[in-house]
Design an enzyme around this catalytic site. Structure first.
Site, PDB file in Angstrom:
ATOM      1  N   PRO A 303       0.856  -1.084   0.028  1.00  0.00           N
ATOM      2  CA  PRO A 303      -0.057   0.256   0.066  1.00  0.00           C
ATOM      3  C   PRO A 303       1.007   1.281   0.005  1.00  0.00           C
ATOM      4  O   PRO A 303       1.797   1.336   0.720  1.00  0.00           O
ATOM      5  CB  PRO A 303      -0.833  -0.077   1.239  1.00  0.00           C
ATOM      6  N   GLY A 304       0.542   2.293  -0.562  1.00  0.00           N
ATOM      7  CA  GLY A 304       1.069   3.578  -0.790  1.00  0.00           C
ATOM      8  C   GLY A 304       0.037   4.584  -0.312  1.00  0.00           C
ATOM      9  O   GLY A 304      -0.025   5.345   0.727  1.00  0.00           O
ATOM     10  N   CYS A 371       2.733  28.364 -17.645  1.00  0.00           N
ATOM     11  CA  CYS A 371       2.242  28.619 -18.746  1.00  0.00           C
ATOM     12  C   CYS A 371       1.615  27.765 -19.350  1.00  0.00           C
ATOM     13  O   CYS A 371       2.022  27.182 -20.537  1.00  0.00           O
ATOM     14  CB  CYS A 371       3.349  29.154 -19.672  1.00  0.00           C
TER      15      CYS A 371
HETATM   16  N1  LLP Z   1       2.531  -1.611  -6.162  1.00  0.00           N
HETATM   17  C1  LLP Z   1       2.908  -1.427  -7.350  1.00  0.00           C
HETATM   18  C2  LLP Z   1       3.576  -2.550  -8.169  1.00  0.00           C
HETATM   19  C3  LLP Z   1       2.151  -0.221  -7.966  1.00  0.00           C
HETATM   20  O1  LLP Z   1       2.620   0.025  -9.130  1.00  0.00           O
HETATM   21  C4  LLP Z   1       1.581   0.862  -7.147  1.00  0.00           C
HETATM   22  C5  LLP Z   1       1.228   1.888  -7.511  1.00  0.00           C
HETATM   23  C6  LLP Z   1       1.483   0.367  -5.934  1.00  0.00           C
HETATM   24  C7  LLP Z   1       2.186  -0.903  -5.204  1.00  0.00           C
HETATM   25  C8  LLP Z   1       0.959   1.363  -4.737  1.00  0.00           C
HETATM   26  O2  LLP Z   1      -0.513   1.606  -4.898  1.00  0.00           O
HETATM   27  P1  LLP Z   1      -1.302   2.377  -4.050  1.00  0.00           P
HETATM   28  O3  LLP Z   1      -1.619   1.688  -2.702  1.00  0.00           O
HETATM   29  O4  LLP Z   1      -0.736   3.650  -3.590  1.00  0.00           O
HETATM   30  O5  LLP Z   1      -2.685   2.547  -4.591  1.00  0.00           O
HETATM   31  N2  LLP Z   1       0.198   8.590  -9.831  1.00  0.00           N
HETATM   32  C9  LLP Z   1      -1.172   7.981  -9.607  1.00  0.00           C
HETATM   33  C10 LLP Z   1      -0.953   6.530  -8.955  1.00  0.00           C
HETATM   34  C11 LLP Z   1      -0.206   5.464  -9.690  1.00  0.00           C
HETATM   35  C12 LLP Z   1       0.128   4.293  -9.222  1.00  0.00           C
HETATM   36  C13 LLP Z   1       0.988   3.590  -9.526  1.00  0.00           C
HETATM   37  N3  LLP Z   1       1.241   2.231  -8.973  1.00  0.00           N
HETATM   38  C14 LLP Z   1      -2.033   8.869  -8.749  1.00  0.00           C
HETATM   39  O6  LLP Z   1      -1.698   9.939  -8.485  1.00  0.00           O
HETATM   40  O7  LLP Z   1      -3.221   8.405  -8.575  1.00  0.00           O
END
Ligand code: LLP
Length: 433
Positions: A303-304, A371
């Site tokens: 999770p991120g 811009c």
């Molecule tokens: N594991 C992998 C292999 C991933 O590619 C990602 C996110 C995560 C874990 C973490 O996912 P989370 O728990 O954060 O949902 N920039 C975009 C989000 C891109 C996510 C990319 N991969 C945004 O701002 O919504």
């Protein structure tokens, strides 16, 4: 209507509003008024709550512990890409987190933050030879392999170094995560992972490679998922493959289900993390006890967003108010280089005034000085604001600073962490020099 306006709303089993609230009509982070921070550190400024960050991590870690037995283990690997500030990595490392990385740079951050590289899993479709070498030098837990060419490269480099690389296949389970197309990754047409149908043969090839140790299976179907049904469907597919491999005497040690649950930006109601994990462990426990009694299996999560996202905001100051043919603009000092999500995904971030005013409201587009017409942070927001007012762009802790750039030769913002009512500068503002 934004849920942030209702202090009693419960998000992800946690009162997010508990860390970002008004005191004497001034918005605070854990009781520290944002106007004071702006005065001392300037704007644009990222402000994080350590209490929120750790609470969010524990939503995963505590439930994992609850389901742990002698032979069912787990590791929550914080996804570094969501927010890679060293202080944040350090805090999560102390909480027991592992780390999900996607570059050599992220590995160096984990190490610089004093965290354990042996708890690192390395994902991504384009790992270079030097990144693989760096990861092997630091004895990472596992490579999440995304292609056969990558597998062969890892085997070759490990051979050169006289090592054995632990690998897991990132399979593409072809499940629709029902999220934004840019952040949906588990469908056949995406560049990610190894096609489900090819995985079995690939594992057999990997098992024969002298410098590869096959340890796990993983997937990541997308980000900002509000419902866990697609994740449970993906888990079924991983379990199925695990069984097929077991029949061929390829014994896996871990299952990694990828990123975490989505968060509330506006009024989304994500499934509670505890309910999601309870369903995951319920499935795993029943399956493992029936088929593999006595065998050890570890569950991994990456999770991120759900850890860092609602732990931070972006503080900005109104520079000018401007009206062009009926449209009102609030031009602020933060821009798409600071927070790219609205420009890139048209995503919603709630905007709160730092000082509550009782004066007349108007509907504004909140835009930056860059811009490009795409340089906007929020659209059509009804606010009562004046020049020099401070605004807080909420839910900016994940994929905010981490996606920032120097476009238009703008220095990157400073970052502040609030811990026990004290403010710590955890990254200095970049100066043009
Ligand atoms: N594991 C992998 C292999 C991933 O590619 C990602 C996110 C995560 C874990 C973490 O996912 P989370 O728990 O954060 O949902 N920039 C975009 C989000 C891109 C996510 C990319 N991969 C945004 O701002 O919504």
């Amino acid at each position: 209507h934004s849920s942030w306006q209702f202090a009693d709303i419960t998000l992800n089993n946690m009162k997010t509003a508990q860390h970002f609230f008004y005191q004497n009509d001034t918005l605070t982070v854990d009781g520290v008024p944002l106007d004071k921070l702006a005065m001392q550190y300037g704007t644009p400024l990222y402000v994080y709550s350590k209490a929120a960050l750790t609470e969010h991590f524990r939503q995963y870690a505590d439930v994992c512990k609850q389901f742990e037995t002698d032979d069912i283990r787990s590791l929550v690997c914080y996804s570094v890409k969501s927010n890679s500030n060293l202080a944040i990595l350090n805090i999560l490392g102390r909480e027991g987190a592992g780390f999900d990385i996607v570059s050599g740079g992220e590995l160096l951050r984990v190490i610089a933050a004093g965290c354990d590289s042996r708890k690192v899993i390395f994902s991504g479709v384009g790992k270079t030879a030097s990144e693989i070498r760096l990861a092997l030098e630091h004895d990472i837990l596992c490579f999440n392999v995304e292609s056969f060419a990558e597998l062969r490269r890892i085997n070759r480099i490990a051979a050169e170094m006289g090592k054995k690389a632990r690998v897991s296949f990132r399979v593409n389970p072809n499940v629709d995560p029902k999220t934004h197309p840019y952040i949906s990754t588990g469908l056949k047409e995406n560049k990610f992972g190894i096609p489900y149908e090819e995985a079995l043969a690939g594992y057999e090839e990997a098992a024969r490679m002298p410098h590869i140790e096959v340890t796990g299976i993983d997937c990541h179907i997308g980000s900002q998922l509000l419902d866990d049904a697609p994740l449970l469907e993906a888990l079924d597919k991983l379990i199925d493959l695990f069984d097929q491999l077991a029949q061929k005497e390829i014994e896996l040690k871990h299952i990694d289900i990828g990123g975490g649950i989505g968060i509330t930006y506006d009024n989304e109601i994500p499934v509670a993390i505890s309910d999601y994990l309870t369903r995951i462990f319920g499935k795993i426990t029943a399956w493992k006890n029936a088929k593999y009694p006595g065998q050890s299996i570890s569950m991994m999560f990456e999770p991120g967003r759900s850890i860092s996202g609602n732990a931070g905001l972006l503080l900005t100051q109104v520079q000018y108010l401007k009206t062009n043919s009926d449209k009102n603009f609030a031009i602020v000092d933060a821009a798409m280089n600071d927070l790219m999500r609205p420009s890139l995904y048209e995503s919603w971030h709630t905007v709160l005034p730092v000082a509550k005013r009782q004066t007349e409201t108007k509907t504004y587009d909140i835009v930056g000085p860059i811009c490009e017409s795409g340089d906007w942070l929020a659209r059509q927001r009804t606010l009562s604001i004046e020049t020099d007012d401070l605004l807080a762009i909420m839910s900016a802790g994940a994929y905010g600073m981490a996606m920032s750039s120097n476009y238009n030769t703008r220095g990157r913002a400073a970052e502040i962490l609030i811990d026990d009512k004290k403010a710590y500068l955890i990254r200095k503002r970049e100066r043009p020099e």
